[in-house]
Scaffold this motif. Structure first.
Motif, PDB file in Angstrom:
ATOM      1  N   ARG A 245      -9.914  35.391 -12.046  1.00 38.46           N
ATOM      2  CA  ARG A 245      -8.813  36.141 -12.648  1.00 38.46           C
ATOM      3  C   ARG A 245      -8.304  35.368 -13.853  1.00 38.46           C
ATOM      4  NH1 ARG A 245      -4.459  36.459  -8.485  1.00 38.46           N
ATOM      5  NH2 ARG A 245      -5.089  34.326  -8.342  1.00 38.46           N
ATOM      6  N   SER A 246      -7.705  36.080 -14.778  1.00 37.96           N
ATOM      7  CA  SER A 246      -7.202  35.439 -15.988  1.00 37.96           C
ATOM      8  C   SER A 246      -5.992  34.567 -15.667  1.00 37.96           C
ATOM      9  CB  SER A 246      -6.808  36.485 -17.033  1.00 37.96           C
ATOM     10  OG  SER A 246      -5.623  37.147 -16.637  1.00 37.96           O
ATOM     11  N   LEU A 247      -5.717  33.645 -16.555  1.00 35.78           N
ATOM     12  CA  LEU A 247      -4.556  32.777 -16.407  1.00 35.78           C
ATOM     13  C   LEU A 247      -3.283  33.616 -16.337  1.00 35.78           C
ATOM     14  CD1 LEU A 247      -3.252  29.982 -16.352  1.00 35.78           C
ATOM     15  CD2 LEU A 247      -3.292  30.017 -18.854  1.00 35.78           C
ATOM     16  N   GLU A 248      -3.195  34.644 -17.165  1.00 31.75           N
ATOM     17  CA  GLU A 248      -2.019  35.502 -17.171  1.00 31.75           C
ATOM     18  C   GLU A 248      -1.816  36.175 -15.818  1.00 31.75           C
ATOM     19  OE1 GLU A 248      -4.382  35.554 -19.566  1.00 31.75           O
ATOM     20  OE2 GLU A 248      -3.263  34.751 -21.258  1.00 31.75           O
ATOM     21  N   GLU A 249      -2.901  36.652 -15.213  1.00 27.85           N
ATOM     22  CA  GLU A 249      -2.805  37.289 -13.893  1.00 27.85           C
ATOM     23  C   GLU A 249      -2.339  36.301 -12.834  1.00 27.85           C
ATOM     24  OE1 GLU A 249      -6.267  40.707 -14.034  1.00 27.85           O
ATOM     25  OE2 GLU A 249      -6.858  38.651 -13.601  1.00 27.85           O
ATOM     26  N   ARG A 250      -2.888  35.101 -12.869  1.00 29.56           N
ATOM     27  CA  ARG A 250      -2.498  34.086 -11.878  1.00 29.56           C
ATOM     28  C   ARG A 250      -1.043  33.666 -12.062  1.00 29.56           C
ATOM     29  NH1 ARG A 250      -6.833  29.785 -12.939  1.00 29.56           N
ATOM     30  NH2 ARG A 250      -6.560  30.730 -14.934  1.00 29.56           N
ATOM     31  N   MET A 251      -0.593  33.559 -13.314  1.00 28.92           N
ATOM     32  CA  MET A 251       0.791  33.185 -13.567  1.00 28.92           C
ATOM     33  C   MET A 251       1.745  34.303 -13.139  1.00 28.92           C
ATOM     34  SD  MET A 251       0.395  31.127 -17.148  1.00 28.92           S
ATOM     35  CE  MET A 251       2.012  30.366 -17.160  1.00 28.92           C
ATOM     36  N   ALA A 252       1.381  35.541 -13.391  1.00 29.16           N
ATOM     37  CA  ALA A 252       2.217  36.670 -12.970  1.00 29.16           C
ATOM     38  C   ALA A 252       2.326  36.702 -11.445  1.00 29.16           C
ATOM     39  CB  ALA A 252       1.640  37.977 -13.498  1.00 29.16           C
ATOM     40  N   GLU A 253       1.231  36.424 -10.761  1.00 27.88           N
ATOM     41  CA  GLU A 253       1.249  36.381  -9.294  1.00 27.88           C
ATOM     42  C   GLU A 253       2.157  35.250  -8.802  1.00 27.88           C
ATOM     43  OE1 GLU A 253      -1.813  35.197  -5.776  1.00 27.88           O
ATOM     44  OE2 GLU A 253      -2.576  36.590  -7.280  1.00 27.88           O
ATOM     45  N   GLN A 254       2.070  34.098  -9.447  1.00 29.23           N
ATOM     46  CA  GLN A 254       2.912  32.967  -9.069  1.00 29.23           C
ATOM     47  C   GLN A 254       4.391  33.303  -9.272  1.00 29.23           C
ATOM     48  OE1 GLN A 254       2.129  30.253  -7.506  1.00 29.23           O
ATOM     49  NE2 GLN A 254       4.109  29.255  -7.627  1.00 29.23           N
ATOM     50  N   ALA A 255       4.715  33.968 -10.369  1.00 27.97           N
ATOM     51  CA  ALA A 255       6.099  34.358 -10.637  1.00 27.97           C
ATOM     52  C   ALA A 255       6.601  35.309  -9.552  1.00 27.97           C
ATOM     53  CB  ALA A 255       6.214  35.002 -12.016  1.00 27.97           C
ATOM     54  N   ALA A 256       5.760  36.242  -9.154  1.00 23.60           N
ATOM     55  CA  ALA A 256       6.142  37.189  -8.102  1.00 23.60           C
ATOM     56  C   ALA A 256       6.389  36.457  -6.782  1.00 23.60           C
ATOM     57  CB  ALA A 256       5.068  38.253  -7.933  1.00 23.60           C
ATOM     58  N   LYS A 257       5.550  35.483  -6.462  1.00 24.40           N
ATOM     59  CA  LYS A 257       5.732  34.700  -5.237  1.00 24.40           C
ATOM     60  C   LYS A 257       7.038  33.921  -5.274  1.00 24.40           C
ATOM     61  CE  LYS A 257       0.898  33.966  -4.004  1.00 24.40           C
ATOM     62  NZ  LYS A 257      -0.182  32.974  -3.847  1.00 24.40           N
ATOM     63  N   LEU A 258       7.338  33.317  -6.424  1.00 24.21           N
ATOM     64  CA  LEU A 258       8.575  32.551  -6.553  1.00 24.21           C
ATOM     65  C   LEU A 258       9.793  33.461  -6.385  1.00 24.21           C
ATOM     66  CD1 LEU A 258       7.580  30.227  -9.514  1.00 24.21           C
ATOM     67  CD2 LEU A 258       8.072  29.495  -7.168  1.00 24.21           C
ATOM     68  N   LYS A 259       9.742  34.650  -6.968  1.00 23.69           N
ATOM     69  CA  LYS A 259      10.855  35.597  -6.831  1.00 23.69           C
ATOM     70  C   LYS A 259      11.016  36.036  -5.376  1.00 23.69           C
ATOM     71  CE  LYS A 259      10.859  37.624 -11.428  1.00 23.69           C
ATOM     72  NZ  LYS A 259      10.643  38.863 -12.182  1.00 23.69           N
ATOM     73  N   ALA A 260       9.902  36.279  -4.692  1.00 23.38           N
ATOM     74  CA  ALA A 260       9.962  36.681  -3.288  1.00 23.38           C
ATOM     75  C   ALA A 260      10.568  35.559  -2.434  1.00 23.38           C
ATOM     76  CB  ALA A 260       8.569  37.039  -2.779  1.00 23.38           C
TER      77      ALA A 260
ATOM     78  N   LEU B  89      14.350  28.349  -7.960  1.00 25.89           N
ATOM     79  CA  LEU B  89      13.148  29.185  -7.835  1.00 25.89           C
ATOM     80  C   LEU B  89      13.137  30.288  -8.887  1.00 25.89           C
ATOM     81  CD1 LEU B  89      12.767  29.555  -3.966  1.00 25.89           C
ATOM     82  CD2 LEU B  89      11.280  28.284  -5.524  1.00 25.89           C
ATOM     83  N   LEU B  90      14.284  30.911  -9.118  1.00 24.22           N
ATOM     84  CA  LEU B  90      14.351  31.975 -10.123  1.00 24.22           C
ATOM     85  C   LEU B  90      14.094  31.424 -11.522  1.00 24.22           C
ATOM     86  CD1 LEU B  90      17.358  34.031  -8.745  1.00 24.22           C
ATOM     87  CD2 LEU B  90      14.932  34.666  -8.726  1.00 24.22           C
ATOM     88  N   LYS B  91      14.578  30.222 -11.783  1.00 26.58           N
ATOM     89  CA  LYS B  91      14.330  29.592 -13.085  1.00 26.58           C
ATOM     90  C   LYS B  91      12.841  29.317 -13.264  1.00 26.58           C
ATOM     91  CE  LYS B  91      15.569  25.630 -15.935  1.00 26.58           C
ATOM     92  NZ  LYS B  91      16.362  24.403 -16.035  1.00 26.58           N
ATOM     93  N   ARG B  92      12.204  28.791 -12.225  1.00 25.26           N
ATOM     94  CA  ARG B  92      10.758  28.534 -12.296  1.00 25.26           C
ATOM     95  C   ARG B  92       9.997  29.833 -12.514  1.00 25.26           C
ATOM     96  NH1 ARG B  92       9.251  25.411  -7.097  1.00 25.26           N
ATOM     97  NH2 ARG B  92       7.168  25.929  -7.825  1.00 25.26           N
ATOM     98  N   ALA B  93      10.428  30.911 -11.849  1.00 27.28           N
ATOM     99  CA  ALA B  93       9.768  32.214 -12.009  1.00 27.28           C
ATOM    100  C   ALA B  93       9.876  32.693 -13.454  1.00 27.28           C
ATOM    101  CB  ALA B  93      10.379  33.239 -11.057  1.00 27.28           C
ATOM    102  N   ARG B  94      11.047  32.523 -14.072  1.00 29.67           N
ATOM    103  CA  ARG B  94      11.221  32.938 -15.479  1.00 29.67           C
ATOM    104  C   ARG B  94      10.318  32.125 -16.404  1.00 29.67           C
ATOM    105  NH1 ARG B  94      16.604  33.171 -13.789  1.00 29.67           N
ATOM    106  NH2 ARG B  94      17.055  31.125 -14.681  1.00 29.67           N
TER     107      ARG B  94
END
Length: 64
Positions: A9-24, A38-43
C-alpha cells in the motif's frame, strides 16, 4: 545487511490508516492530556498523508 520490505500500500494509505487508528484510540479515552496527545499525533499523520497531494498541486508546479 538491511532487510527490504515490499510495501503493498502507498505511504499515504498507511498514514491515513494510522491516523484513523489514533483517532479511534482517542475516542476511547476521557478528556485529558493523553487524549489530546493522540489527537495531535493523528493531525500530524494526516498532514503527512496529504503532503504528496499538496506538492503535486497545480499551484506549486514550476512554470516553463
Amino acid at each position: 545487511m538491511r532487510r527490504r520490505v515490499k510495501q503493498t500500500r502507498s505511504l499515504e494509505e498507511r498514514m491515513a490508516e494510522q491516523a484513523a487508528k489514533l483517532k479511534a484510540m482517542a475516542d476511547q479515552l476521557p478528556a485529558g492530556a493523553e487524549r489530546e496527545s493522540l489527537l495531535k499525533r493523528a493531525r500530524i499523520v494526516e498532514t503527512g498523508a496529504h503532503l504528496g497531494d499538496w506538492l503535486n498541486s497545480p499551484g506549486l508546479r514550476q512554470s516553463d
